[in-house]
Each structure stands twice: as C-alpha cells, then as structure tokens.
Design a protein around this motif. Structure first.
Motif, mmCIF file in Angstrom:
data_model
loop_
_atom_site.group_PDB
_atom_site.id
_atom_site.type_symbol
_atom_site.label_atom_id
_atom_site.label_comp_id
_atom_site.label_asym_id
_atom_site.label_seq_id
_atom_site.Cartn_x
_atom_site.Cartn_y
_atom_site.Cartn_z
ATOM 1 N N LEU A 218 0.804 14.497 -10.273
ATOM 2 C CA LEU A 218 -1.032 14.663 -11.277
ATOM 3 C C LEU A 218 -1.672 14.642 -9.653
ATOM 4 C CD1 LEU A 218 -0.443 11.614 -13.604
ATOM 5 C CD2 LEU A 218 -0.151 13.843 -13.696
ATOM 6 N N LEU A 219 -1.656 14.553 -8.955
ATOM 7 C CA LEU A 219 -2.624 14.552 -7.816
ATOM 8 C C LEU A 219 -2.525 15.731 -7.196
ATOM 9 C CD1 LEU A 219 -1.999 11.392 -5.643
ATOM 10 C CD2 LEU A 219 -3.983 12.444 -6.792
ATOM 11 N N PRO A 220 -4.420 16.490 -7.573
ATOM 12 C CA PRO A 220 -4.696 18.328 -7.384
ATOM 13 C C PRO A 220 -3.929 18.063 -5.266
ATOM 14 C CG PRO A 220 -6.594 16.939 -8.273
ATOM 15 C CD PRO A 220 -5.318 16.025 -8.451
ATOM 16 N N GLY A 221 -4.209 19.365 -4.841
ATOM 17 C CA GLY A 221 -3.776 19.890 -3.284
ATOM 18 C C GLY A 221 -4.764 18.340 -2.698
ATOM 19 N N GLU A 222 -5.675 18.935 -2.975
ATOM 20 C CA GLU A 222 -6.372 17.807 -1.574
ATOM 21 C C GLU A 222 -6.306 16.051 -1.737
ATOM 22 O OE1 GLU A 222 -10.309 19.935 -0.599
ATOM 23 O OE2 GLU A 222 -10.470 19.967 -1.951
ATOM 24 N N LEU A 223 -6.193 16.074 -3.170
ATOM 25 C CA LEU A 223 -6.153 14.538 -3.672
ATOM 26 C C LEU A 223 -4.427 14.162 -3.250
ATOM 27 C CD1 LEU A 223 -7.924 13.828 -6.792
ATOM 28 C CD2 LEU A 223 -8.707 13.572 -4.642
ATOM 29 N N THR A 224 -3.571 15.174 -3.235
ATOM 30 C CA THR A 224 -2.258 14.486 -2.507
ATOM 31 C C THR A 224 -2.565 14.412 -1.051
ATOM 32 O OG1 THR A 224 -1.078 16.411 -4.104
ATOM 33 C CG2 THR A 224 -0.198 16.210 -2.163
ATOM 34 N N GLU A 225 -3.503 15.875 -0.082
ATOM 35 C CA GLU A 225 -4.033 14.959 1.235
ATOM 36 C C GLU A 225 -3.894 13.631 1.297
ATOM 37 O OE1 GLU A 225 -5.492 18.164 2.894
ATOM 38 O OE2 GLU A 225 -4.268 19.677 1.158
ATOM 39 N N LEU A 226 -4.945 13.573 0.384
ATOM 40 C CA LEU A 226 -5.505 11.994 1.252
ATOM 41 C C LEU A 226 -4.747 10.781 0.275
ATOM 42 C CD1 LEU A 226 -8.877 10.494 1.089
ATOM 43 C CD2 LEU A 226 -8.009 9.975 -1.982
ATOM 44 N N ALA A 227 -3.639 11.020 -0.499
ATOM 45 C CA ALA A 227 -2.818 10.384 -0.636
ATOM 46 C C ALA A 227 -2.034 10.112 -0.092
ATOM 47 C CB ALA A 227 -1.899 9.820 -2.019
ATOM 48 N N LEU A 228 -1.398 11.279 0.829
ATOM 49 C CA LEU A 228 -0.063 11.270 2.510
ATOM 50 C C LEU A 228 -0.932 11.175 3.421
ATOM 51 C CD1 LEU A 228 1.143 14.537 1.540
ATOM 52 C CD2 LEU A 228 2.933 12.786 1.677
ATOM 53 N N THR B 199 0.787 -1.450 0.027
ATOM 54 C CA THR B 199 0.197 0.697 0.097
ATOM 55 C C THR B 199 1.083 1.198 -0.250
ATOM 56 O OG1 THR B 199 -2.067 -1.260 0.805
ATOM 57 C CG2 THR B 199 -2.441 1.343 1.418
ATOM 58 N N ALA B 200 1.558 1.330 0.728
ATOM 59 C CA ALA B 200 2.971 2.142 0.748
ATOM 60 C C ALA B 200 3.685 2.761 -0.484
ATOM 61 C CB ALA B 200 3.943 2.184 2.200
ATOM 62 N N GLU B 201 4.710 1.744 -1.277
ATOM 63 C CA GLU B 201 4.351 1.688 -2.256
ATOM 64 C C GLU B 201 3.616 2.425 -3.014
ATOM 65 O OE1 GLU B 201 5.916 -2.477 -3.584
ATOM 66 O OE2 GLU B 201 7.066 -2.208 -1.479
ATOM 67 N N ARG B 202 2.423 1.536 -3.460
ATOM 68 C CA ARG B 202 1.405 2.179 -4.286
ATOM 69 C C ARG B 202 1.219 3.885 -4.517
ATOM 70 N NH1 ARG B 202 -2.945 -2.207 -5.615
ATOM 71 N NH2 ARG B 202 -3.565 -1.055 -7.212
ATOM 72 N N LEU B 203 0.847 4.308 -3.557
ATOM 73 C CA LEU B 203 0.862 5.313 -2.890
ATOM 74 C C LEU B 203 1.891 6.537 -3.079
ATOM 75 C CD1 LEU B 203 -1.494 5.329 0.453
ATOM 76 C CD2 LEU B 203 -2.528 5.231 -1.988
ATOM 77 N N THR B 204 2.878 6.025 -2.454
ATOM 78 C CA THR B 204 4.461 6.664 -2.826
ATOM 79 C C THR B 204 4.430 7.050 -3.994
ATOM 80 O OG1 THR B 204 5.420 5.832 -0.851
ATOM 81 C CG2 THR B 204 6.996 6.864 -3.075
ATOM 82 N N ALA B 205 4.640 6.064 -5.213
ATOM 83 C CA ALA B 205 4.624 5.426 -6.389
ATOM 84 C C ALA B 205 3.228 7.220 -7.613
ATOM 85 C CB ALA B 205 4.595 4.657 -7.959
ATOM 86 N N VAL B 206 2.355 7.032 -6.695
ATOM 87 C CA VAL B 206 1.106 8.475 -7.458
ATOM 88 C C VAL B 206 1.811 9.424 -6.859
ATOM 89 C CG1 VAL B 206 -0.729 9.105 -7.277
ATOM 90 C CG2 VAL B 206 -0.097 6.090 -7.496
ATOM 91 N N LEU B 207 2.007 9.422 -5.653
ATOM 92 C CA LEU B 207 2.226 11.143 -5.176
ATOM 93 C C LEU B 207 3.787 11.843 -6.054
ATOM 94 C CD1 LEU B 207 2.137 10.877 -1.681
ATOM 95 C CD2 LEU B 207 0.958 12.462 -2.632
ATOM 96 N N GLU B 208 4.365 11.074 -6.388
ATOM 97 C CA GLU B 208 5.470 10.566 -7.140
ATOM 98 C C GLU B 208 5.199 11.377 -8.114
ATOM 99 O OE1 GLU B 208 8.467 7.672 -6.713
ATOM 100 O OE2 GLU B 208 9.389 8.831 -4.806
ATOM 101 N N THR B 209 4.450 10.984 -9.460
ATOM 102 C CA THR B 209 4.311 11.631 -10.759
ATOM 103 C C THR B 209 3.599 13.136 -10.526
ATOM 104 O OG1 THR B 209 1.449 11.413 -10.326
ATOM 105 C CG2 THR B 209 2.906 9.210 -10.978
ATOM 106 N N MET C 268 1.848 12.798 8.617
ATOM 107 C CA MET C 268 0.118 13.404 9.526
ATOM 108 C C MET C 268 0.646 14.521 9.932
ATOM 109 S SD MET C 268 -2.156 10.396 9.996
ATOM 110 C CE MET C 268 -2.298 8.528 10.483
ATOM 111 N N ARG C 269 1.313 15.183 10.360
ATOM 112 C CA ARG C 269 1.795 16.487 10.832
ATOM 113 C C ARG C 269 1.113 17.215 8.968
ATOM 114 N NH1 ARG C 269 6.365 16.100 13.034
ATOM 115 N NH2 ARG C 269 5.882 16.195 15.298
ATOM 116 N N ASP C 270 1.706 16.504 7.968
ATOM 117 C CA ASP C 270 2.067 17.219 6.797
ATOM 118 C C ASP C 270 0.333 17.970 6.361
ATOM 119 O OD1 ASP C 270 4.590 18.552 6.473
ATOM 120 O OD2 ASP C 270 5.279 15.654 4.987
ATOM 121 N N VAL C 271 0.192 16.885 6.428
ATOM 122 C CA VAL C 271 -1.948 16.764 6.613
ATOM 123 C C VAL C 271 -2.075 17.689 7.294
ATOM 124 C CG1 VAL C 271 -4.114 15.225 5.684
ATOM 125 C CG2 VAL C 271 -1.630 14.544 5.729
#
Length: 893
Positions: free
Chosen positions: A622-632, A610-620, A652-655
């Motif tokens: 492509l996610l708008p701001g709010e959705l970046t927070e969701l992945a984080l 799960t962590a790997e998949r979310l990290t890979a998406v964050l590195e693209t 958690m602190r970043d979010v």
C-alpha cells in the motif's frame, strides 16, 4: 420533578426524582453576586433613578444546550425561595434576614405565549410582586393599566393572565391592585367625578397634577420621570421604559414590605434575532431596574460589554457593564472570556455523571435501577454532557418497557436529539463550519474556514463564540469542539434536515487535510516548526485514515521531516482493535500511520517487533515508492541493531540504489556496517560522499574511536554537534553530544562530567532509548577504576539492552567493563569479561572490541579476528593501553 414516563415504563415499581449534581461553583457565584448587590443597595450613594452609573446587577451562566442551565436556575429559584429546598452541600448564604424574591422566567415559554416576549416578562415580574408585596405600585400600575387598555382593548387583564397561565393562583391579585392604584390616584387628585373613568382619563389628570407639582400627587407618584412616561403613547416602546417606575416603587416600599427581586431569565438565546429587538427591550429592563439582580442563562455569553454592538443596544461597552467585560486579556470573542460576572457552565465530572444516573431512577428500596456497567458506558459516551445523560435515561426506560433488560451495549452510541439541540440556533454557515470543524481535534479560525471551503472567517468566528467551543489560548490551535457534540454530530448527522452525505464528509476531510498541510508548509506561526509538524501529522494521519483518503499529499513530505531528526514523539492516534484475522492496515494512510508508529515505538519495543511491523506493512503493497523506501530503511536499521548484518546490508543497499531522499542515510548505514564488520578502509572511503544528510562527521568519529584516536574522534563528534545545531536538529545534537561524552570519558573523566551533564539535559527533552544507554555506558567509563559499583551497573545495563533488542551495544558495554578491570589490574575479572566479549562478537560484528579489550589489559593479541585497521595493530594497541595507564596515574595521584 416527577417523571410519568418512568412511572409508566413497566409493571415494576420505579422511583424517580430530579437528580442534581452539586454545581457548588455556580451557587457560590450566584450567592456572592446577591451578597454584593445587597451591599450596593445599602450604600448611601445608590440612587435608583440614576441612569448613568455603570450596572453590575447581572450574572450570567452560559453553556451548550443540554449542559444543565435550566436545571441550575430551577434549583437556584427553589433555594432562594425556601431554605429547606437548598442542596445541603451548597451551604447557607450570608444574607440571612434579607427578603429575597426569586422570579424565574423561561423566555422560550414566553415566546410561545400570546403577546410579545417582553410584555409577558413585565407582567410576570409584576405578578410576582403582587403576590409578595400585596399592595398597589401606583406609578407603574397606572402606566401598565393605560398600556393594557390601549393594546388589549376589550380583553380584561385577569382573563389574559388566566388564559396564558403566567402567574398561577396569583393571577387575580394584579388586576385588583391595578384598580386600587387607579382609585388611589383619583383620591389623591380629589376628583371623585373620575371614579369609573378609563385609565387614560385618570392618567391625563394625574400628569396635569404632576406638572402643577401638587404635593399629594407627587407623594403618590413622585418619580421624576413619571409624567413623561404617562404622556408617551402607550405602545411596546413605552412599556419597555415602565420598569423604571417599577424600580422606583420597589425602592419606596415600607420596611416591612422591603424585598429584593432576583429575576432569573432562562433560555436567553431565544431572544436573539437578526436585529436584537427583543434583546434590546430586555437589556433596557435590566438597566432601568438597578435594584434588582438578574441571573441570565443561555447558550452564549452576553455581549453587552462589546463596543461593537453600539447602535444595536441602548447600553454597551465595558464602562456600562464592567462585570460582563472580558477578563484576563483574552479576546472578546473567545468562549469563556465573558468577564467576572459571566460563567461558563462546565461538563459533569465522571463522578457527577455516575451520581446523577444512580439517583435518577431507583427501586422502591432506593437502590439504583441503572447498574454500574451501564452507568460507566453512558458516562464515557456523554463526555459529561447532562443532556446525553437524560437521553440515555429515556432510552433505558424505552428498552425496559419492551420487556428486555437493558445491556451496556445498548448505550454505546449517540443520540440524534443531541445534534438537533446543538444545531437549532446556528445559521447555515455556522452549521457548515461546525461540521467541518468536527473533523479536527483542534482548530483555529483559518483552519476551520479552509476546512469548510469558505472564503471568509465570519462564520467560524461566530462559532467560536458559542459555548460548545472551548478555548485554550496557549495551544497550537486554540479551539476545541465539545467531545459529546463532536462524536454525536459525526455519528448521527444523517438524521438532521441538512445533514451531510458520506460524500460531503469525504470532501470536507479532503479540505481539512489540505488546510493542515498549508499551515505546516507556510509555517507563519508562533509555534516552533517541530511542534507544528507533529501536531499537523497527528491530525492529518487520523483524517486520511478515518476517511480513507488515497492521496497522502503533504503527509509524505511531513513523514520524512518527522524522521529527519531523532525525537520520536508519539504520532498515530489509537485505533480500535481489529477482529481476529482482520488486517488493520488497508489504506495508504493506514500503512503510513503504522510505519511511523513502528519507527517511533522502537524506542519502547524490542527491535524484532519493529522489524515485524515494518515487514507486515511492506507486504501490503500500500505504500507509495518513497514511503516504501522509508519502511525499508528503518527495517534495515532494526536488522542492524539485532545483529542481522546481511539483511541490514541488503536493505540499505536497496534504499541507496533507489537514489531517493534516504539514499545518503542508507550509504551511511552501509559505511557503519562496514565498520561493524571491521572493514575500516571501506567505511572511511564512504565518508566524503555522505554530507550532512549522511551524518558524515559522526561516521568519521565512529571510525576514529576504535583506533583509540580520541582527539580526532572528539573533534569529529564536536563538529557533528555543531552541524546539528546549525540545522536545528535537537535529536542529532543529543546523539553527537552523548557520543562526545563517551569518548571523552576514556581520556578525561573530569571533563566527561560536564559533557554528560549536557547530554542528559538534551536527552531529557527527547525519547531516545538507545542514546540513553550510550550515556549510561559513558558514565561507567567515567567511573572506571573506582569503587562505584561498576560490575553491578554493567549487569543491569546488559539486561536492559537485551530486553530492548539492542544487542549491538553489548560489545561496547563489555569493553567499558574491560577498561574498568584493566585499570584495577583485576586480571581474572578481565579474562571473564573477554570471554563474554568473544561470545557477544562470535558472528564477526564488532570483533575489533576483543582486540581493544586485550590491548587494555596488555594481553596477547587475539587470534581469529580479521580487522582491517587504518593504522598498524601496534599503534592501536598502544593507544588503548596508554588510556588505561593514564587512568591509573590519575586515580593514584
């Protein structure tokens, strides 16, 4: 049926025959209708001249173009004509000994022949009777002769029959019988001077004789309405009433000549026009010949039982056509709701498809020419549509004729001809709605209309009446487009005259996405909100991803609504496996779909994945701001579960610092992390700021529980459950209930039984692996001190938690096992468990469980643990030891 294309496809001998799948249900329906009709004709109350009795002499087979309707009618005709041509699996009919006369008429061919469709139908029926009965049918023949002389002056009927090929070698019989009918009428009139006169003169004399009630003439043409029909102007309108005379003549045939015509009208959709003129004439034919059974095939159900057609057709409504009236309470316009005598022709099963393809082309030795690998691909792409199978056979022959051996990849595509056949009888608006609806997995009238950008639903309603659309009245969206048509339309639409451009498809996808969002946001529906949310997300994510829509619009709000409760239904539709090195995530929609899939799949995957998949998406990026927070946020949760406390705290602190809609949940995560580290004062200080969104009651209960304060923990978990019920959050309710069962199990195992039963009832409807593990730990605590195989069950749980990537549950599991050993005074086992517990909490997370386990066994306080309790260490130890002694007293009472 021989296929010359197969014969001339190459120099190699190829056998070909008309392959046919069983269609046993359709044969059974036709055979039953024939049997019932024979009984109806034999009843004393039957009167062929009764024009008011309801009609049940029609059975229809309808379905999309290419589904096999014409093949079915040809097979029915052959089976009724000659028993040996009936497929063996159909079985023998129940009417042995009865004379059945099948007459199949292809209305599409009748339209292309010279003359009107209706005129050719009437002639075909009479020609078939001429060959079978072998005698004049005077009343009808005189009327037909008079019509022919008036409408086709100078053109002999035999020449017309020969030129149009209406009746093959029997074409000369009808003119002879019609002339015999004229001669018979002259004889009955006893007016030899009329010999050689025109039919008009003979009928005038016959009408006069009938009006004078002459017995000999009435015996010849005694139908009550003969005179009126012979007096009418001999035009097409009059011809449409002549079948009444034909039915009367059939009914008075001598016993040896008795016959029941079964008239098979194929491609009935070719009679449909704006004013239903041809259909009105054909319906009149059916009504006026109640002693004949009509088997009609077409693309659409017959609507004769619909009151809405009153005025367009002569006989309408459910009373007139009870067998055609909708059954089972479905809407009259619903596809498949055609009544007991209306049958939707279904797709072939995969087995039928393979059987058809294996038998369609063969070697001289009878072995299939099309190999099993190719047959499998064709079957999968066909979605069971016979036309697709035939087109694939044609393609097979074309490839073979070039000298190349066909391969499975040659058939992994669709055929433009399929779309041409589908669109041929749709209006422009219907075609527009069809293309728009093809973007959707399922739809209703409102969704299809909005996706098409229309302001009225009429075109969508008409489309849903077509058999290419199937209906499930109990689904969220009841209508589904046939899979083969949907696939072919989107793949080959550019080959049609009014096919859409890529820009057209993109705009339609935008409209469809917006329509889905409106349905979810308005939520004026019988469908529960969560169910509708997930359904809209599934379709919306696929639309946005497949058509590369940059504006995620309502999908962002829907994504947060989906994650607000812990239910985790599967969301993202499957995608093709990317090529090596290819990034499957290259649009915002791809990124969102991957985030939601990773979040949901964590119930079935290791948290590291799960962590790997979310990290890979964050590195693209492509996610708008709010959705970046969701992945984080969910990556931080995965890190917490994996014991990566520092990484989890950072996320958690970043979010939380971003201040978005996930900030309360991130603050809860930080409070939980403080508790995990043994900093209970910091965790407690965060509770007032959390509120419902931060699950404040649950966080508070988690703080009270390690302190052994079972009453306060129970109260807090009950409050969390109640609040979840108030917010209609079944996922959170299940979590709170399971944790309530866990803490209850330490103090009251009998009561815990009830709490666990409710927890399992709630969890059965959800997909929450971690919470299920909580429930199983609670069951261990409930059974602590007994001989219910506690150590083995704990070992199994330990393995499952490790495999799932949920190491955070291991300290709790070891504590439950320590409780069991402490109750049993099994000091050696307790020592071993404490050693495992120290190893599990060596990184400092959940280290307080070592203190709790030691207190349970009344062992010395461990050293090296820095727990910041809310109460004194002595108080905490006393509470946990008291729970052990209470269980011992309970077991020995």
């Amino acid at each position: 049926m021989s296929d010359l294309r197969a014969l001339f496809s190459s120099n190699d001998p190829v056998g070909d025959r008309e392959a046919f799948t069983n269609r046993q249900a359709q044969w059974a329906a036709a055979a039953t209708a024939i049997e019932e009709h024979l009984r109806h004709l034999a009843a004393p109350a039957f009167d062929v001249e009764d024009l008011e009795a309801p009609r049940n002499n029609v059975i229809t087979f309808f379905g999309v173009g290419g589904i096999g309707k014409s093949t079915l009618l040809r097979k029915l005709e052959a089976s009724l004509a000659e028993a040996e041509r009936r497929p063996q699996q159909w079985g023998a009919p129940a009417w042995a000994g009865e004379k059945i006369l099948p007459i199949r008429i292809d209305l599409a061919r009748s339209r292309t022949a010279t003359g009107s469709v209706f005129e050719n139908v009437v002639l075909t029926v009479r020609l078939a009777l001429a060959a079978t009965v072998g005698r004049p049918l005077p009343s009808f023949d005189l009327a037909l002769r008079r019509y022919w002389d008036a409408q086709h002056p100078g053109e002999p009927l035999e020449e017309y029959v020969r030129r149009t090929g209406l009746a093959g070698r029997f074409g000369q019989l009808l003119p002879q019988q019609m002339q015999a009918a004229v001669s018979e009428a002259i004889g009955a009139l006893q007016l030899p001077g009329l010999v050689g006169a025109a039919a008009g003169q003979v009928t005038t004399a016959l009408v006069k004789a009938l009006r004078e009630r002459r017995d000999r003439v009435r015996a010849l043409a005694g139908c009550a309405r003969t005179a009126a029909l012979l007096e009418a102007d001999p035009d097409l309108e009059a011809l449409s009433f002549y079948p009444h005379l034909l039915a009367w003549e059939i009914s008075r045939l001598p016993a040896k000549k008795q016959v029941m015509p079964v008239i098979l009208l194929d491609t009935f959709e070719d009679t449909e026009d704006r004013h239903r003129d041809t259909e009105r004439l054909l319906q009149r034919l059916v009504w006026l010949m109640p002693n004949c059974l009509f088997i009609i095939s077409g693309r659409n159900r017959l609507r004769w039982a619909d009151d809405a057609l009153q005025g367009q057709l002569d006989y309408t409504g459910p009373h007139a056509w009870p067998g055609l009236a909708p059954q089972g309470g479905l809407a009259a316009g619903a596809a498949g709701a055609g009544g007991a005598r209306q049958h939707l022709i279904g797709d072939f099963s995969p087995q039928d498809c393979d059987t058809y393809l294996a038998g369609r082309l063969t070697h001289d030795d009878g072995q299939p020419l099309i190999g099993p690998e190719i047959r499998t691909v064709i079957t999968q792409r066909s979605h069971g549509l016979p036309l697709h199978l035939d087109l694939a056979v044609t393609r097979f022959l074309e490839i073979r004729r070039t000298g190349r051996t066909p391969a499975p990849a040659d058939f992994d595509h669709t055929f433009p001809a399929l779309i041409a056949r589908t669109l041929s009888d749709l209006s422009a608006d219907e075609r527009h709605v069809l293309r728009s609806a093809s973007l959707l997995d399922a739809f209703d009238l409102d969704l299809a209309t909005r996706a098409a950008g229309l302001t009225h639903q009429a075109a969508a309603r008409r489309l849903t009446e077509r058999p290419m659309v199937t209906e499930d009245p109990y689904a969220i969206w009841p209508y589904h487009l046939h899979g083969a048509i949907r696939t072919a339309l989107r793949a080959t639409d550019a080959h049609t005259e009014d096919g859409w451009t890529p820009a057209d498809w993109h705009r339609a996808a935008d409209r469809a996405l917006d329509a889905l969002g409106r349905q979810w946001q308005d939520a004026h529906t019988r469908v529960p909100g969560r169910t509708l949310l997930v359904a809209c997300l599934r379709q919306g994510l696929r639309l946005a991803r497949d058509h590369r829509l940059d504006d995620l619009a309502w999908l962002t709000d829907a994504a947060f609504a989906y994650t607000n409760d812990s239910v985790w239904e599967p969301l993202a539709p499957p995608t093709a496996a990317p090529a090596t090195g290819e990034n499957p995530v290259d649009t915002p929609a791809d990124a969102l779909a991957e985030v939601l899939t990773a979040i949901a799949r964590r119930q079935h995957e290791h948290r590291a994945r799960t962590a790997e998949r979310l990290t890979a998406v964050l590195e693209t990026g492509l996610l708008p701001g709010e959705l970046t927070e969701l992945a984080l946020y969910y990556r931080a949760k995965a890190d917490k579960d994996l014991g990566r406390t520092d990484e989890a705290l950072t996320g958690m602190r970043d979010v939380a610092d971003a201040g978005g809609r996930l900030a309360p949940r991130a603050r809860r995560g930080m409070a939980n992390l403080a508790r995990i580290c043994g900093d209970f004062p910091s965790a407690l200080a965060a509770v007032p700021s959390l509120g419902w969104e931060g699950r404040h009651h649950r966080v508070l209960a988690h703080i009270h529980f390690p302190h052994g304060d079972i009453d306060r923990a129970t109260t807090a978990f009950e409050a969390a459950r109640t609040e979840a019920e108030e917010h209609d959050a079944p996922g959170e309710r299940a979590i709170a209930q399971t944790l309530l069962a866990l803490v209850t199990a330490f103090a009251d195992p009998v009561h815990a039984d009830d709490e666990l039963a409710l927890a399992h009832q709630l969890l059965d409807q959800l997909d929450q692996r971690a919470t299920v593990l909580y429930a199983r730990v609670a069951a261990l605590v409930r059974d602590a001190g007994t001989d219910r195989d506690i150590p083995h069950r704990a070992t199994v749980l330990r393995t499952e938690a490790t495999t799932a990537g949920l190491p955070w549950i291991l300290p709790l599991l070891e504590t439950a096992l320590a409780f069991h050993h402490a109750v049993r005074d099994a000091h050696d086992d307790l020592t071993t468990t404490l050693d495992r517990l120290r190893e599990t909490t060596a990184n400092g997370d959940f280290a307080y469980y070592v203190n709790i386990a030691a207190a349970m066994g009344d062992l010395p306080q461990p050293t090296g643990t820095a727990v910041q309790w809310l109460h004194s260490e002595t108080t905490v130890r006393a509470r946990w030891r008291a729970l052990v002694t209470a269980r011992q007293h309970c077991l020995h009472a």
